[in-house]
Design a protein around this motif. Structure first.
Motif, short mmCIF file in Angstrom:
data_model
loop_
_atom_site.label_atom_id
_atom_site.label_comp_id
_atom_site.label_asym_id
_atom_site.label_seq_id
_atom_site.Cartn_x
_atom_site.Cartn_y
_atom_site.Cartn_z
N HIS A 99 0.82 -1.14 0.10
CA HIS A 99 -0.04 0.05 -0.03
C HIS A 99 0.90 1.31 0.03
CE1 HIS A 99 -3.04 -3.06 0.63
NE2 HIS A 99 -2.91 -3.17 1.94
N TYR A 100 0.40 2.34 -0.69
CA TYR A 100 1.12 3.73 -1.01
C TYR A 100 0.55 4.67 0.13
CZ TYR A 100 3.42 7.14 -3.43
OH TYR A 100 4.25 8.45 -3.87
N PRO A 101 1.26 4.97 1.24
CA PRO A 101 0.91 5.88 2.21
C PRO A 101 1.36 7.34 1.83
CG PRO A 101 2.56 4.67 3.35
CD PRO A 101 2.32 4.20 1.68
N PHE A 102 0.67 8.42 2.26
CA PHE A 102 1.18 9.77 2.22
C PHE A 102 0.61 10.57 3.32
CE2 PHE A 102 1.73 13.91 0.52
CZ PHE A 102 3.00 13.88 0.07
N GLY A 103 1.24 11.72 3.58
CA GLY A 103 0.38 12.53 4.61
C GLY A 103 1.03 13.97 4.36
N ASN A 104 0.25 14.96 5.18
CA ASN A 104 0.65 16.14 5.32
C ASN A 104 0.17 16.75 6.60
OD1 ASN A 104 1.29 16.52 2.25
ND2 ASN A 104 1.30 18.81 3.05
N TRP A 105 1.32 17.33 7.49
CA TRP A 105 0.99 17.73 8.77
C TRP A 105 1.01 19.45 8.53
CZ3 TRP A 105 1.08 15.27 13.49
CH2 TRP A 105 0.96 15.94 14.63
N ILE A 106 -0.16 19.93 9.13
CA ILE A 106 -0.53 21.39 8.88
C ILE A 106 -0.39 21.96 10.21
CG2 ILE A 106 -2.00 23.06 7.74
CD1 ILE A 106 -3.53 20.52 6.24
N ASN A 107 0.49 22.85 10.30
CA ASN A 107 0.53 23.56 11.77
C ASN A 107 -0.61 24.53 11.92
OD1 ASN A 107 2.98 22.11 12.40
ND2 ASN A 107 4.17 23.99 11.38
N ALA A 108 -0.83 24.90 13.23
CA ALA A 108 -1.95 25.89 13.47
C ALA A 108 -1.75 27.02 12.90
CB ALA A 108 -2.04 25.94 15.09
#
Length: 360
Positions: free
Chosen positions: A270-279
């Protein structure tokens, strides 16, 4: 409503359902792995411009305007809602006039409480004004479902907006406000979906504050909460061997936001991905090898076994949570069926969000 109006709506819905059903039987979930010869291609390095990119991109095969909201009523009881407008082109090339237009539009709306889940679906053929999107003032609509701005709407924040939809046994009407600009997902808005080059253009407004009225069975309640709007467009967002996705949008109690997904492949890689978005709105991509998405519990829903409880970990951020659904029965029995519903999570971080499961 005139007989001509009714017949045209039925005709448009029938054509749309037929075309979408054909794509559902094609490659990948909902045909999104189909080759897209003749359509525009997604490539790195796009310069996003607003308000133009809030509007439609008919040279690409598919796009959507997708909003979810985690809400509470005055008693503190949790609820959620979804509003989605999809555009799909049946063929590339110059846009046909009126009923010859090749754009198909589909709308989904849903409300969820712990004790019930309700949804509706609408179809339209493009070119006749029944559905569409304008960039300024921003408006996205299908029949009387709409997300709408005004001359006061800020193109950078896509705020303020009003939102409404209704079905036979539910309705909602909200005002949405944000004080931070939209954020680009992936690499500057280029969201890679596979190692073979499939991708989309993708940005979000995860900072909406929502307030309004939420009605089920003619019983309105006042609600407030947080909303998240996603914008994506592509011509082939999946590879042919990708069967669907598990996607989360998370509102952390700290004010940070997190978008995660894994695209499931037939070979199990499986191909995971993410973005963390600061406040404050700054974003950081999360490497796939730093994302652990582990199903912890399944439930039988609509004849399918679905992973509705998840352990999510990002070791580099000392992040570890367990997500649980508000209502396990939040099944969208629409033309393309999927699970979509509000969740809560606890662990190193607490908060609420939405989970979407497709291709099961």
């Amino acid at each position: 409503m005139s007989a001509d109006r009714i017949s045209r709506r039925v005709f448009a819905g029938g054509i749309a359902a037929l075309a979408l059903a054909r794509r559902a039987a094609a490659q990948g979930y909902a045909g999104l792995g189909e080759t897209a010869d003749g359509f525009a291609r997604v490539a790195p390095g796009k310069l996003f411009t607003f308000p133009a990119d809030h509007g439609p991109h008919p040279e690409f095969r598919i796009e959507w305007w997708y909003l979810t909201a985690n809400l509470v009523d005055r008693s503190g009881a949790a609820c959620g809602l979804q509003w989605t407008l999809f555009r799909q082109a049946t063929q590339p090339g110059p846009q046909g006039e009126g009923w010859a237009n090749q754009q198909l539009w589909m709308g989904h709306a849903a409300v969820t409480r712990a004790d019930t889940h309700r949804f509706g679906e609408l179809f339209s053929r493009g070119g006749v004004g029944q559905a569409g999107v304008t960039a300024r003032p921003f408006a996205a609509w299908i029949d009387d479902w709409e997300i709408k701005g005004s001359e006061q709407t800020d193109d950078r924040t896509l705020s303020p907006l009003t939102l409404k939809a209704s079905g036979t046994d539910f309705s909602y009407a909200l005002t949405l406000e944000a004080d931070r600009p939209v954020v680009l997902q992936g690499d500057g808005g280029f969201s890679r979906k596979s190692e073979r080059g499939q991708a989309s253009y993708y940005y979000s407004q995860p900072f909406f504050r929502a307030r309004g009225t939420f009605t089920i069975d003619d019983k309105p309640v006042d609600v407030t909460g947080q909303a998240w709007m996603d914008r994506e467009w592509s011509s082939q967002p999946l590879d042919a061997d990708q069967t669907g996705w598990d996607w989360l949008s998370l509102h952390l109690a700290s004010g940070d936001k997190l978008m995660l997904y894994r695209l499931r492949q037939k070979d199990g890689r499986h191909y995971p991905f993410g973005n963390w978005i600061n406040a404050d709105g700054r974003t950081q991509m999360i490497a796939g090898n730093d994302i652990q998405m582990t199903p912890k519990a399944t439930a039988e829903v609509a004849g399918r076994k679905l992973p509705l409880e998840w352990q999510i970990a990002i070791p580099s951020r000392s992040f570890s949570i367990v997500c649980k659904p508000l209502n396990a029965k939040a099944w969208m029995g629409t033309g393309f069926s999927y699970w979509e519903g509000p969740i809560s999570f606890v662990g190193t971080h607490d908060g609420v969000g939405y989970l979407e499961l497709t291709g099961y």
